[in-house]
Design an enzyme around this catalytic site. Structure first.
Site, short mmCIF file in Angstrom:
data_model
loop_
_atom_site.label_atom_id
_atom_site.label_comp_id
_atom_site.label_asym_id
_atom_site.label_seq_id
_atom_site.Cartn_x
_atom_site.Cartn_y
_atom_site.Cartn_z
N ASP A 22 -3.77 -3.97 7.71
CA ASP A 22 -2.42 -4.50 7.45
C ASP A 22 -2.22 -4.89 5.99
O ASP A 22 -1.32 -5.66 5.67
CB ASP A 22 -2.14 -5.70 8.35
CG ASP A 22 -3.01 -6.91 8.02
OD1 ASP A 22 -4.18 -6.72 7.64
OD2 ASP A 22 -2.51 -8.05 8.14
N ASP A 32 -9.54 -3.50 10.43
CA ASP A 32 -9.56 -4.75 9.68
C ASP A 32 -9.56 -5.87 10.73
O ASP A 32 -9.16 -5.65 11.89
CB ASP A 32 -8.31 -4.83 8.80
CG ASP A 32 -8.20 -6.15 8.06
OD1 ASP A 32 -9.21 -6.59 7.47
OD2 ASP A 32 -7.12 -6.75 8.08
#
Length: 219
Positions: free
Chosen positions: A165, A7
């Site tokens: 996350d 990410d």
């Protein structure tokens, strides 16, 4: 394992300072007292709309749309003001490359923000794949962008590790058939429970990714 996918915001790069700066400027323009960085940081992974809602909780409709447009305008003008790789991440990327593996980015950030940021950071041409929130018809938590990243990086889902996350990161990686890690150093607020997301593991800082890398590609 042959490919490590990340990410972007809150996992690969610490972009919160520049996103907070954009919200700070927007609130000051509208005569408000800007929110402190600590209050904004853990909301960054939820995107620009979430940040505008945080700064202007009563805004709706055309007013909200105008605020979001202005927020993006400010952010684009300062997209690489302070954003940088998290400490230790550069060494991780070098280790991945030195072992004959490759890496890429799968983010929900739109391409018109993702691409210039990665280019400014000198990362775009190093990545085997860059999938943004509008690259495919679906975005995370749908597995579609993850599967395209596999195709572009030349790996099967079982040869990929995805690190993120947010819950949607783990959901997308698992749905695609990848192993997943939660970046606990990322933008995770106290109300979230990462231990319930079903990830294969957790890392407290980027250096711990090294523990998941094989000695060389395919091993």
């Amino acid at each position: 394992m042959r490919t490590i996918l990340f990410d972007l915001d809150g996992t690969l790069a610490d972009t919160a300072p520049d996103l907070h700066h954009a919200l700070h400027c927007l609130q000051r323009e509208r005569g408000l007292t800007p929110l402190p960085f600590e209050q904004v940081r853990d909301q960054v992974s939820h995107g620009t709309s979430a940040l505008v809602t945080l700064g202007f909780p009563e805004a709706a409709g055309a007013v909200f749309d105008g605020l979001r447009e202005r927020f993006i305008e400010i952010y684009m003008a300062h997209i690489h003001r302070e954003s940088r790789l998290f400490p230790g991440m550069d060494e991780v990327l070098e280790a991945i490359e030195s072992r004959g593996m490759n890496w890429g980015v799968v983010t929900n950030k739109p391409a018109f923000l993702t691409d210039p940021l990665l280019r400014a950071m000198g990362l775009y041409d190093r990545a085997a794949t860059v999938i943004s929130g509008d690259t495919t018809a679906e975005c995370k938590p749908h597995p579609m962008p993850m599967l395209l990243a596999c195709e572009q990086s030349g790996s099967s889902p079982g040869q990929c590790l995805y690190i993120g996350d947010a819950l949607r990161d783990i959901q997308a990686g698992r749905a695609a058939g990848m192993r997943t890690l939660v970046a606990r150093y990322g933008y995770i607020d106290a109300a979230q429970s990462p231990e319930t997301w079903g990830a294969d593991g957790f890392i407290q800082h980027p250096g711990e990714i090294m523990d998941w890398l094989p000695a060389q590609a395919g091993l």
